[in-house]
Design an enzyme around this catalytic site. Structure first.
Site, PDB file in Angstrom:
ATOM      1  N   GLY A 148       0.817  -1.197   0.000  1.00 16.44           N
ATOM      2  CA  GLY A 148       0.000   0.000   0.000  1.00 16.44           C
ATOM      3  C   GLY A 148       0.859   1.258   0.000  1.00 16.44           C
ATOM      4  O   GLY A 148       2.049   1.231   0.345  1.00 16.44           O
ATOM      5  N   CYS A 149       0.260   2.382  -0.386  1.00 15.05           N
ATOM      6  CA  CYS A 149       1.022   3.631  -0.509  1.00 15.05           C
ATOM      7  C   CYS A 149       1.491   4.147   0.849  1.00 15.05           C
ATOM      8  O   CYS A 149       2.665   4.496   1.014  1.00 15.05           O
ATOM      9  CB  CYS A 149       0.196   4.675  -1.240  1.00 15.05           C
ATOM     10  SG  CYS A 149      -1.477   4.917  -0.605  1.00 15.05           S
ATOM     11  N   TYR A 150       0.584   4.200   1.835  1.00 15.74           N
ATOM     12  CA  TYR A 150       1.012   4.602   3.170  1.00 15.74           C
ATOM     13  C   TYR A 150       2.046   3.621   3.715  1.00 15.74           C
ATOM     14  O   TYR A 150       3.044   4.019   4.331  1.00 15.74           O
ATOM     15  CB  TYR A 150      -0.187   4.631   4.124  1.00 15.74           C
ATOM     16  CG  TYR A 150      -0.980   5.904   4.146  1.00 15.74           C
ATOM     17  CD1 TYR A 150      -0.378   7.134   4.432  1.00 15.74           C
ATOM     18  CD2 TYR A 150      -2.352   5.884   3.919  1.00 15.74           C
ATOM     19  CE1 TYR A 150      -1.126   8.296   4.474  1.00 15.74           C
ATOM     20  CE2 TYR A 150      -3.103   7.048   3.966  1.00 15.74           C
ATOM     21  CZ  TYR A 150      -2.495   8.247   4.235  1.00 15.74           C
ATOM     22  OH  TYR A 150      -3.228   9.410   4.286  1.00 15.74           O
ATOM     23  N   ALA A 151       1.786   2.330   3.514  1.00 18.61           N
ATOM     24  CA  ALA A 151       2.674   1.308   4.066  1.00 18.61           C
ATOM     25  C   ALA A 151       4.077   1.437   3.502  1.00 18.61           C
ATOM     26  O   ALA A 151       5.074   1.278   4.224  1.00 18.61           O
ATOM     27  CB  ALA A 151       2.106  -0.079   3.790  1.00 18.61           C
ATOM     28  N   THR A 153       5.568   4.236   2.288  1.00 15.60           N
ATOM     29  CA  THR A 153       6.185   5.475   2.779  1.00 15.60           C
ATOM     30  C   THR A 153       6.624   5.335   4.235  1.00 15.60           C
ATOM     31  O   THR A 153       7.708   5.798   4.620  1.00 15.60           O
ATOM     32  CB  THR A 153       5.185   6.634   2.639  1.00 15.60           C
ATOM     33  OG1 THR A 153       4.608   6.615   1.333  1.00 15.60           O
ATOM     34  CG2 THR A 153       5.854   7.974   2.884  1.00 15.60           C
TER      35      THR A 153
END
Length: 344
Positions: A148-151, A153
């Site tokens: 995932g994108c948050y994960a 970053t």
């Protein structure tokens, strides 16, 4: 040259895959699917691709997809798991950009995604697609679960200090901010300009799906203790980008954090550690497959602060998927991903 298919081509991630793959010298996009837009030329829906993509959307067909060397699933959660097994049996490699295979515990996945997982036998065989941790496993993988994108970053921002054992992994805080494209392309009231513009708010503060994914990734970095992350995401009125401000309590006062980060990421093509005290901006990675970060520490406190930024549609989704494809198919890891960020 390899042929690839894209399942779910009308969302932001699908069109970003097409944009990036248009510049990849070793890839031919053979088909792109959409039930709602079947028969419509891709360049009619996305004029930015005129002259770069002459395909029309097709209805999903597992037999047509099985003719590809690799298939990307840019679909909503709980869609890919119904088709991946057949494709793997046909020798097709798969990169799933949804969350269907990110979590290694079926019960945890079903709790957070609210439905039954229909391909539990494939979960353990999926490789988590964060190359900075799993590069060699990705090279030999048939099924890669794109993070995932948050994960992405947040995990990259915490990675060096967790591996080095110089902070308390049970007291981590991640304050994440994302642009509206992180919520997808579907019409929703909260994403309308009149609702999200000129405003800033937290969401999923009681628990976000990327939380267990982040903690699972941190456990992969070190198994000495169970990491715990307090993660709160926020929606900011911009289109692209994620900024995660990360906090950790220092357990080794002698640690040189700048050196730890620079040494860990020295050979990583898509991670940039800035000089101490820098302030990375989301616009500095717009359209680029890079995670850029910088370290801070306030006087008299035992906390290290990391600011980590990515483009949620590139390193947080389509770009990282292509990075994984490159590793799986024997290309240079940077192929098709060498363009600098867009400014302004």
């Amino acid at each position: 040259m390899i042929t690839v298919g894209i399942v779910g081509g009308t969302g932001y991630t699908g069109v970003e895959l097409l944009r990036l793959l248009a510049l990849h010298p070793g890839v031919e996009v053979a088909l792109i699917t959409s039930r709602s837009e079947a028969g419509r030329p891709v360049a009619e829906l996305f004029p930015s691709l005129r002259g770069h993509c002459d395909l029309a959307f097709e209805d999903p067909d597992d037999e047509r997809l099985a003719e590809c060397d690799l298939v990307f699933f840019a679909t909503p959660n709980a869609v890919a798991m119904d088709s991946v097994g057949h494709l793997l049996e046909q020798g097709v490699k798969v990169v799933d950009l949804s969350a269907d295979f990110r979590l290694q515990e079926r019960e945890v996945w079903e709790h957070w995604y609210g439905t039954t997982h229909t391909a539990p036998d494939l979960i353990r065989g999926a490789v988590y697609g964060l190359p900075e941790i799993n590069r060699e496993q990705i090279r030999g993988a048939r099924l890669v679960a794109n993070p995932g994108c948050y994960a992405t970053t947040i995990q990259l921002g915490f990675l060096p200090m967790i591996e080095a054992g110089v902070v308390d992994p049970s007291r981590l805080i991640a304050d994440g901010k994302s642009g509206a494209s992180g919520g997808g392309r579907q019409a929703r009231m909260g994403m309308l300009l009149g609702e999200a513009g000129e405003s800033f708010r937290a969401y999923a503060a009681s628990g976000h799906r990327h939380g267990p994914e982040i903690e699972q990734g941190l456990r992969m970095m070190q198994a000495r203790s169970a990491p715990q992350v307090t993660f709160v995401p926020h929606l900011v009125p911009m289109v692209r980008g994620i900024e995660a401000t990360l906090y950790a309590e220092i357990t080794d006062e002698a640690a040189d954090f700048q050196a730890i980060y620079e040494n860990r990421f020295r050979d990583e093509p898509f991670v940039d550690v800035m000089p101490w005290g820098s302030l990375p901006e989301t616009r500095s990675v717009r359209g680029e497959n890079t995670c850029r970060m910088a370290l801070h520490r306030q006087p008299g406190q035992n906390r290290i602060i990391v600011s980590s930024v990515t483009d949620n549609l590139v390193k947080g989704a389509a770009g990282q998927a292509i990075q994984n494809m490159n590793l799986m198919c024997g290309f240079d890891e940077r192929e098709g991903l060498k363009a600098p960020a867009l400014l302004p």
